[in-house]
Design a protein around this motif. Structure first.
Motif, PDB file in Angstrom:
ATOM      1  N   LEU A  29      33.218  -8.014  20.826  1.00  8.24           N
ATOM      2  CA  LEU A  29      33.065  -9.350  20.261  1.00  8.24           C
ATOM      3  C   LEU A  29      34.407  -9.777  19.699  1.00  8.24           C
ATOM      4  O   LEU A  29      34.893  -9.217  18.711  1.00  8.24           O
ATOM      5  CB  LEU A  29      32.000  -9.335  19.156  1.00  8.24           C
ATOM      6  CG  LEU A  29      31.697 -10.673  18.475  1.00  8.24           C
ATOM      7  CD1 LEU A  29      31.102 -11.672  19.470  1.00  8.24           C
ATOM      8  CD2 LEU A  29      30.759 -10.472  17.287  1.00  8.24           C
ATOM      9  N   GLY A  30      35.036 -10.745  20.339  1.00  6.34           N
ATOM     10  CA  GLY A  30      36.365 -11.158  19.931  1.00  6.34           C
ATOM     11  C   GLY A  30      36.377 -12.473  19.182  1.00  6.34           C
ATOM     12  O   GLY A  30      35.446 -13.277  19.284  1.00  6.34           O
ATOM     13  N   GLY A  31      37.445 -12.694  18.423  1.00  8.16           N
ATOM     14  CA  GLY A  31      37.590 -13.955  17.712  1.00  8.16           C
ATOM     15  C   GLY A  31      38.556 -13.823  16.559  1.00  8.16           C
ATOM     16  O   GLY A  31      39.037 -12.729  16.239  1.00  8.16           O
ATOM     17  N   SER A  32      38.832 -14.943  15.918  1.00  9.05           N
ATOM     18  CA  SER A  32      39.742 -14.921  14.775  1.00  9.05           C
ATOM     19  C   SER A  32      39.047 -14.409  13.518  1.00  9.05           C
ATOM     20  O   SER A  32      39.710 -13.998  12.568  1.00  9.05           O
ATOM     21  CB  SER A  32      40.316 -16.314  14.525  1.00  9.05           C
ATOM     22  OG  SER A  32      39.278 -17.242  14.266  1.00  9.05           O
ATOM     23  N   MET A 125      29.682 -12.937  23.750  1.00  7.36           N
ATOM     24  CA  MET A 125      30.166 -14.251  23.347  1.00  7.36           C
ATOM     25  C   MET A 125      28.994 -15.133  22.959  1.00  7.36           C
ATOM     26  O   MET A 125      27.869 -14.956  23.425  1.00  7.36           O
ATOM     27  CB  MET A 125      30.973 -14.910  24.468  1.00  7.36           C
ATOM     28  CG  MET A 125      30.185 -15.218  25.720  1.00  7.36           C
ATOM     29  SD  MET A 125      31.241 -15.693  27.134  1.00  7.36           S
ATOM     30  CE  MET A 125      32.205 -17.019  26.445  1.00  7.36           C
ATOM     31  N   GLY A 126      29.252 -16.090  22.073  1.00  6.77           N
ATOM     32  CA  GLY A 126      28.230 -17.030  21.676  1.00  6.77           C
ATOM     33  C   GLY A 126      28.015 -18.085  22.745  1.00  6.77           C
ATOM     34  O   GLY A 126      28.909 -18.385  23.539  1.00  6.77           O
ATOM     35  N   ALA A 127      26.808 -18.654  22.768  1.00  9.34           N
ATOM     36  CA  ALA A 127      26.505 -19.685  23.759  1.00  9.34           C
ATOM     37  C   ALA A 127      27.429 -20.890  23.606  1.00  9.34           C
ATOM     38  O   ALA A 127      27.729 -21.580  24.583  1.00  9.34           O
ATOM     39  CB  ALA A 127      25.050 -20.121  23.618  1.00  9.34           C
ATOM     40  N   ASP A 128      27.907 -21.157  22.385  1.00 10.04           N
ATOM     41  CA  ASP A 128      28.846 -22.259  22.182  1.00 10.04           C
ATOM     42  C   ASP A 128      30.151 -22.006  22.924  1.00 10.04           C
ATOM     43  O   ASP A 128      30.754 -22.933  23.477  1.00 10.04           O
ATOM     44  CB  ASP A 128      29.101 -22.494  20.693  1.00 10.04           C
ATOM     45  CG  ASP A 128      29.487 -21.223  19.942  1.00 10.04           C
ATOM     46  OD1 ASP A 128      29.138 -20.117  20.390  1.00 10.04           O
ATOM     47  OD2 ASP A 128      30.133 -21.341  18.885  1.00 10.04           O
TER      48      ASP A 128
END
Length: 213
Positions: A29-32, A125-128
């Motif tokens: 799960l990636g992201g800032s 990943m999120g659906a958004d």
């Protein structure tokens, strides 16, 4: 503003990937994570259960190439904050960038696959994000590299199914009833998972902090 590795003796370890062995199933799960919050944790716990994963790794990135990162807190601060939110023995948090020197997801995932042969990774990943993933660098290569689990987000399920990426890889869609075997499938393979939804978002939390300040 620069990173401050002296903030914690555990930080150097957190900038390396967690341990993994061949045969393990690991969600990425990636992201800032600006900031990390309970919805990230809920998504991770849902993925662990529904996909039969051994671990989930939070890949805290230096920043989103599609967004302004001038006011983004240091990577070290976000890694440490994410560790405090994760609070689960099967959720690992890392600021590892794959040694690629680039901010792009496709490069980091390729580096992890090369570094851990025999590990069955799944991109979470999120659906958004599925509605905008076609703007990412080399996004089709991500679908070809790893199975993908899209976690439902409030108001985005129909938009996700109508997205450019969903249409492009419609033939690789896996019914969520068969999601337990997703990690072992040869990509492209992807699914959308329903789970307990949370309206929390990093953007909303940042705005609340600004308003209260």
């Amino acid at each position: 503003m620069t990173d401050s590795p002296a903030l914690s003796p555990a930080l150097p370890q957190a900038m390396r990937p967690p341990m993994a062995a061949p045969g393990m199933r690991i969600g990425l799960l990636g992201g800032s994570f600006n900031p990390a919050h309970e919805a990230h944790r809920e998504i991770s716990l849902a993925a662990l259960k529904r996909l039969g994963l051994d671990q989930v790794w939070w890949l805290v990135t230096a920043g989103n190439p599609l967004k302004d990162v001038s006011e983004l807190p240091p990577l070290s601060d976000r890694v440490l904050a994410a560790q405090s939110v994760a609070g689960h023995p099967r959720i690992g948090v890392t600021g590892f960038d794959g040694g690629t020197g680039t901010p792009y997801t496709a490069d980091l995932l390729a580096a992890l696959v090369q570094r851990f042969p025999g590990v069955d990774f799944v991109w979470l990943m999120g659906a958004d994000n599925l509605t905008t993933v076609h703007r990412w660098k080399a996004w089709p290569e991500i679908f070809q590299l790893l199975p993908i689990a899209v976690l439902d987000r409030p108001g985005y399920r129909l938009k996700a199914r109508a997205s450019k990426a969903a249409h492009r890889f419609a033939g690789a869609y896996v019914d969520e009833n068969d999601a337990a075997g997703l990690a072992g499938l040869r990509p492209p393979a992807w699914t959308i998972l329903t789970h307990r939804l949370s309206g929390l978002s990093s953007t909303a939390l940042r705005e609340n902090v600004l308003e209260s300040g």
